[in-house]
Design an enzyme around this catalytic site. Structure first.
Site, PDB file in Angstrom:
ATOM      1  N   HIS A 151       0.817  -1.215   0.000  1.00  0.00           N
ATOM      2  CA  HIS A 151       0.000   0.000   0.000  1.00  0.00           C
ATOM      3  C   HIS A 151       0.851   1.267   0.000  1.00  0.00           C
ATOM      4  CE1 HIS A 151       0.348  -0.076   4.520  1.00  0.00           C
ATOM      5  NE2 HIS A 151       0.319   1.225   4.354  1.00  0.00           N
ATOM      6  N   ASP A 197       0.699  -7.694   1.647  1.00  0.00           N
ATOM      7  CA  ASP A 197       0.999  -6.261   1.724  1.00  0.00           C
ATOM      8  C   ASP A 197       2.502  -5.971   1.745  1.00  0.00           C
ATOM      9  OD1 ASP A 197       0.429  -3.563   1.755  1.00  0.00           O
ATOM     10  OD2 ASP A 197       0.250  -3.452   3.937  1.00  0.00           O
ATOM     11  N   SER A 273       4.241   2.671   8.056  1.00  0.00           N
ATOM     12  CA  SER A 273       4.020   1.546   7.153  1.00  0.00           C
ATOM     13  C   SER A 273       5.322   1.185   6.452  1.00  0.00           C
ATOM     14  CB  SER A 273       2.963   1.913   6.108  1.00  0.00           C
ATOM     15  OG  SER A 273       1.709   2.128   6.708  1.00  0.00           O
TER      16      SER A 273
END
Length: 751
Positions: A151, A197, A273
């Site tokens: 992402h 991810d 992230s």
């Protein structure tokens, strides 16, 4: 590959948050149980016992040492900054690390901070260019590749307009350093996986001002088991909200382990992230990928003001309650399933090669964690079980490979763990066992393993065996400060253990005990006499070991060092075999290993011989039937069943007992070995006894007679309590001797 629109990316991220929240909610009951166990019992008990055993092994420890440290009274005046009463030279990072894991010592070596500095160098801030761009974190995992989240970088086009900055942080004096900025090069390599991810992308070898990418090092990723367990605190190096590099240090507790993810409570912020999640040895255990958001009754993420969060609010407005990381072993498993061609193949393979900015953890290698390999779909994507996995290469292709791997390392029994596309191979030899080593001094030096053998391999052998010896000697020293046998506490433990058995007899009692023994046999330690038998379990009250058959007594250190010499010799023989027989298959190796064990035995006796159960675990490492026994007596008994010889019958006599073709009669310890054998029959019904050379049903009266003839001693009570402390279950024939005549043993023999 079609470039995703930003609106689609926002929708993907919202879906990811929703899935993370659902996983967290679904595990509420398990997570609450984990937290309750952590609060009442500690980190050794919240996770699966096998996972904890692998974690201890990776730290160079074992259940016996861990529980000895746990149960040794704290001593504020102890040396070396520890709570243990041990001389300073007994402490290495393994013992201090184990104290830290258990939670009884907050001290850590200064090297922890120095290694943390090295571990932080390969971590950089990603800046995503173009409309709707933002920031994330990534880290180098090979000389050329950077790992981050899907992402953060969802496709090659997005990566091509992005860059990563290293050393974007404050310096020692408080002022900012000059960051080194590198362009990303997805045309050389790009792989992404939406379900897990993660994205892996090539980085330019030189920065915008000529900096060398190699100067920032890399973090070596490992598929080995035992890197983290529930209750441990992890560390996260991150760029929260795109800010200068920061560290969330040991305030981040793992509260749950899922198949593919970890849940932990920590101080990460949006923008983190793609950050690496480290254990205290600075090994990467997870790829941080998502906050677990607070949700409303419909499962929708909430913002900090309590309204339903929307992607256009930005991550900073999310309200979260926990965090989720992707287990790094799962990331590596997915990478192994995708094999690019050309230059990209070499770049991918470098992820699995050694080399790290962080000093390697001094442990024996562990086998790779098993992970299902997804099939390749027609469009080059690897499909997961739910069909959601998407894994792409920069050139739009994907291929599966089946890796062939061969691993040789010190196994828990002093044998090498050898695999070549198969598992379970047993250990190799030609000479008789060495004499017992002297009680003092280090193990003897290794013999040359053969022409061309690397020096580092010999050093690894010494290091692995010396770690076993060091751990065993620490445990032995701790034993001096522990009560040998606490009758009151053990009686209470015994009553609690059998509380559910009730007033049974006959086959009903046998079945109830078999179920209890199996159910409570956790953990199930593997065969490790150096660490598990000699330092504590088999000690007599005077701190000495006594051979179960001859009654001769020995210093525990004598057996520890003697077995260490045997372990070294076995490993050297295996190395010679590998060098000499490069084409030997699993069957040839197994035959050689069997021969090695017979000619070079440990000073430890299985009262139920290993050949009767094909040397399988957990039988092989079950402490209730393992006893100190000098190698000569061990070999003299062999795998003969127990028997009572009539006084007039001829038999070969030895200090260990009498032996003839049909059986072996010990000189000492008949009651003890009878109760150990009866335990084995109860714990593993149907496993042995159908052959004359084993222990057929008609021999049962011999065991019962020996049991009746020699009452349970305090030594056996100590053994029983010590074994239960390590592996959870008890020997009913020691706790309730009268049950021997109430149990119907008919159902225990193999039919």
């Amino acid at each position: 590959m079609t470039t995703e629109l930003r609106t689609e990316r926002a929708s993907d991220y919202l879906s990811q948050l929703t899935r993370a929240a659902r996983r967290y909610t679904d595990r509420t009951e398990r997570r609450d149980r984990n937290k309750a166990v952590l609060a009442t019992s500690g980190v050794l008990y919240a996770d699966d016992p096998e996972r904890v055993a692998k974690r201890l092994a990776r730290l160079g420890a074992d259940w016996s040492l861990a529980r000895a440290i746990e149960r040794t009274p704290s001593d504020p005046a102890a040396t070396a900054g520890s709570t243990l009463r041990l001389p300073p030279d007994s402490f290495g990072r393994d013992v201090l690390g184990l104290e830290r894991l258990i939670g009884r010592n907050d001290l850590t070596p200064v090297a922890f901070l120095e290694e943390g500095v090295l571990a932080a160098r390969p971590v950089g801030r990603i800046t995503v260019g173009g409309p709707g761009g933002g920031h994330g974190t990534g880290f180098l995992v090979s000389p050329a590749l950077l790992l981050t989240n899907h992402h953060v970088l969802g496709d090659p086009e997005e990566a091509a307009r992005s860059e990563v900055a290293f050393a974007f942080q404050d310096g020692v004096g408080g002022g900012p350093l000059v960051p080194a900025v590198f362009r990303l090069e997805p045309q050389r390599f790009f792989v992404t996986d939406q379900r897990l991810d993660f994205s892996l992308v090539a980085v330019a070898p030189s920065g915008t001002r000529g900096e060398a990418l190699s100067s920032f090092g890399r973090l070596t990723l490992s598929e080995a088991q035992g890197k983290v367990v529930i209750g441990e605190f992890v560390n996260i190096v991150q760029h929260p909200r795109g800010e200068p590099k920061q560290l969330a240090l040991r305030d981040n507790q793992v509260v749950d382990v899922l198949d593919d993810f970890l849940h932990y409570e920590c101080d990460t912020q949006p923008g983190s992230s793609g950050s690496p999640v480290f254990n205290d040895q600075w090994e990467v255990v997870a790829l941080h990928h998502s906050a677990v958001p607070k949700t409303d009754g419909q499962g929708r993420p909430l913002s900090v003001d309590g309204t339903v969060w929307q992607p256009d609010m930005g991550e900073a407005r999310l309200a979260w309650k926990a965090n989720e990381g992707v287990r790094i072993s799962r990331v590596l498993g997915a990478l192994r399933a995708i094999s690019p061609g050309g230059e990209a193949a070499g770049l991918r393979d470098e992820v699995f090669t050694a080399g790290s900015a962080v000093p390697a953890v001094p442990t024996a290698p562990a086998p790779p964690e098993s992970a299902p390999v997804p099939p390749a779909s027609a469009n080059g994507a690897a499909a997961g079980a739910n069909g959601s996995r998407a894994a792409y290469l920069a050139d739009g292709t994907a291929r599966l490979t089946v890796p062939l791997w061969v691993t040789v390392g010190l196994g828990p029994s002093g044998f090498p763990a050898v695999a070549a596309g198969v598992s379970g191979a047993q250990p190799v030899p030609t000479s008789p066992p060495p004499p017992l080593a002297a009680p003092a001094g280090p193990p003897p030096p290794l013999t040359a393993p053969g022409a061309g053998a690397p020096t580092t391999a010999r050093a690894d052998t010494v290091s692995a065996v010396e770690r076993d010896v060091t751990a065993a000697l620490v445990n032995l020293r701790l034993a001096q400060d522990r009560p040998y046998y606490d009758r009151t506490a053990d009686r209470a433990a015994c009553d609690a253990y059998y509380a559910g058995v009730g007033d049974l007899s006959g086959d009903a009692l046998r079945r109830a005990l078999t179920g209890l023994l199996e159910r409570t046999h956790a953990p199930r330690p593997r065969y490790q006499p150096i660490r598990l038998v000699y330092p504590w379990v088999d000690l007599h009250q005077d701190g000495r070991l006594r051979s179960i058959y001859s009654g001769r007594d020995f210093a525990p250190e004598e057996f520890i060092r003697a077995d260490a010499a045997v372990a070294e010799s076995r490993l050297n023989r295996v190395r010679e075999l590998l060098l000499r027989e490069s084409t030997a298959g699993p069957a040839e190796f197994e035959a050689e290993f069997d021969a090695l064990e017979e000619t070079m035995p440990f000073n430890c006796e299985h009262v139920v011989p290993q050949s009767w159960f094909a040397k399988q675990e957990p039988m092989r490492g079950d402490l209730h039937h393992l006893f100190a026994c000098e190698a000569g007596c061990n070999s003299f008994r062999g795998n003969f069943p127990y028997i009572d010889f009539p006084g007039v019958q001829e038999a070969v006599r030895d200090a260990c007992g009498r032996r003839e073709g049909e059986g072996f009669e010990p000189q000492q310890g008949k009651g003890t070995v009878a109760r150990a054998t009866l335990y084995f029959l109860l714990r593993y019904p149907g496993l042995v006894g159908d052959a004359p050379q084993e222990f057929p049903a008609e021999r049962l009266p011999t065991l019962l007679t020996w049991h009746d003839g020699e009452p349970v001693s305090e030594y056996e009570q100590h053994r029983n309590a010590a074994a239960a402390e390590i592996q959870g279950n008890r020997n009913p024939l020691i706790d309730h001797p009268d049950w021997a005549r109430r149990i119907d043993f008919t159902g225990v023999w193999r039919r």
